[in-house]
Design an enzyme around this catalytic site. Sequence first.
Site, PDB file in Angstrom:
ATOM      1  N   HIS A 110       2.390  36.075  20.146  1.00 53.92           N
ATOM      2  CA  HIS A 110       1.000  36.284  19.737  1.00 53.92           C
ATOM      3  C   HIS A 110       0.951  36.875  18.326  1.00 53.92           C
ATOM      4  CE1 HIS A 110      -0.951  35.725  23.706  1.00 53.92           C
ATOM      5  NE2 HIS A 110       0.186  36.177  24.185  1.00 53.92           N
ATOM      6  N   CYS A 155       0.652  31.075  22.491  1.00 49.01           N
ATOM      7  CA  CYS A 155       1.181  31.374  23.830  1.00 49.01           C
ATOM      8  C   CYS A 155       0.839  30.253  24.822  1.00 49.01           C
ATOM      9  CB  CYS A 155       0.726  32.745  24.302  1.00 49.01           C
ATOM     10  SG  CYS A 155       1.873  33.441  25.496  1.00 49.01           S
ATOM     11  N   GLU A 182      -1.468  37.225  16.501  1.00 50.75           N
ATOM     12  CA  GLU A 182      -2.741  37.906  16.243  1.00 50.75           C
ATOM     13  C   GLU A 182      -2.650  39.431  16.360  1.00 50.75           C
ATOM     14  OE1 GLU A 182      -2.080  35.928  18.838  1.00 50.75           O
ATOM     15  OE2 GLU A 182      -3.193  36.458  20.645  1.00 50.75           O
TER      16      GLU A 182
END
Length: 550
Positions: A515, A391, A517
Amino acid sequence: MPTETKAQYDPSLGNKFIFVTGGVMSGLGKGITAASTGRLLKNAGFEVTAVKIDPYLNVDAGTMNPYQHGEVYVLKDGGEVDLDLGNYERFLGIDMTSDHNITTGKTYQQVIEAERAGDYLGKTVQIIPHITDDIKRRIREAAAGTDVCIVEVGGTVGDIESMPYLEALRQFAHEEPEENVLLVHVTLVPHSKNGEQKTKPTQHSVKEVRSIGLQPDIIVGRCDEELYPETKDKIALFCDIPTEAVFSNPDVEDVYHVPLVVEEEGLDQYVLERFDMAGEALPAGERANEWREVVTTEKDGSVDVALVGKYDLEDAYMSIHESLKHAGFELGVDVNVQWVDADEMADHHTERLEQADGIVVPGGFGMRGTDGKIEAIKYARENDVPFLGLCLGFQMAVVEYARNVLGLEGAHSAEMDEETPHPVIDILPEQYEVEDMGGTMRLGEHITVIEPETLAYDLYADTSCTERHRHRYEVNPEYFEHFADEPLVFSGTAGNRMEILELEGHPFFLGTQYHPEYTSRPGNPSPPFVGLLEAVLERTQTVAMSDTQV
Ligand code: GLN
């Protein structure tokens, strides 16, 4: 934002509810205890979901500072929620929605809006029954379509903020058949200097729970080691529950081992029996076992990954830490994450980065730390160090390249420098008129189209990926042509939006506007993180070989 038809709660489905409260102090890991129990019920063949109650007045976690509350976790529907929901998603292997995070802000907003609309027909609107009814409705709706719903109340019993929730749970338990609700109270059992396990804090906190009309069915004692049989007996006697209903949750080196501890303690089996579900559960030998296999993977050595961020707090980057761990399970290596202060990077970046085998630049907002992040990216690019930018990390990689390779002097993101002569990162067009800060970014799941024959394609092994977003800025289309014939390519796009960048000729240099994650799970790690770690391993082996040759 994708909308889904919501399953309606049907009482005849017989959902079971596990309410989880905490005593003595916050941060005991009651969420992990609850999620671990849920994982084991899932392994036994049941559909499990969770609801996290955050008794604060914020509508959601989106505007909260990571220093106070840790990272903002993003759900697929764009909900910006407490990081505990990330733990539930990772432990239960499910995708949740914003409806699974109840906050005081949300319930009051709903009730006040209904009052303004005249829905209460002239009645006085009160915490009981209007707020408590809204809380109960939300829990039932979130549980619909599953077998077991874990409902965790944030904070500690006795806090003023959590009172309406505990009252709602009391009513809820009263309304449901007895065998459908269990209250698990998680407390701290400290050691005295002479090694004695002290139960007084537990007794006091259970007294507090009982004073609001709730009686724990199960008590879990957090302690540095297992509770002694005498400690369990004492807790049982003074808290009025059977000794078999007292469980230990000792410290473990890895949170992913908590389900293994919980299983050994027999907490899951006890829950199944109390719920009258033991007969429907898969027999012990047939239960899913991948969790244990994944989290106990043998590790061959360790690597150091630098995380160049603003916050010296693991919780502020929790999902990144977890994603690196998941990639480590996959590749059989331990990952030591070295936090590097982005603010100090500009001064002594090389010493800090030279020790790292790979570099991650995470997301973030605002000017502070951006110079250091740009320095770290430059270092990774010039020294062939595996790099992953997430990001803001992706955006700063574009800025670094524009400045130092394309020669666009003073290039920056318009977020950091409104006067930049080269706003290579600019505000999203749909954000021009947005004034409110809460829930207004480009949020949640969006599809990225991946260019074949690229690193991104190799990683995802697909022509598209669906990942979660949280940003207001993006690569400025007016600068696309500057990148047209460059080794820095945008290998993932969504229409006119640049979503993935990579650098040809570099061992691993990848940035994502999204993102990744938030979708990484143990046993199902995120491709960009696995790719980073593979490149890191390759590099450490090459370095080790050249060292022995010298
Ligand atoms: N601040 C940047 C933006 O709003 C990046 C956001 C992030 O890293 N999550 O676009």
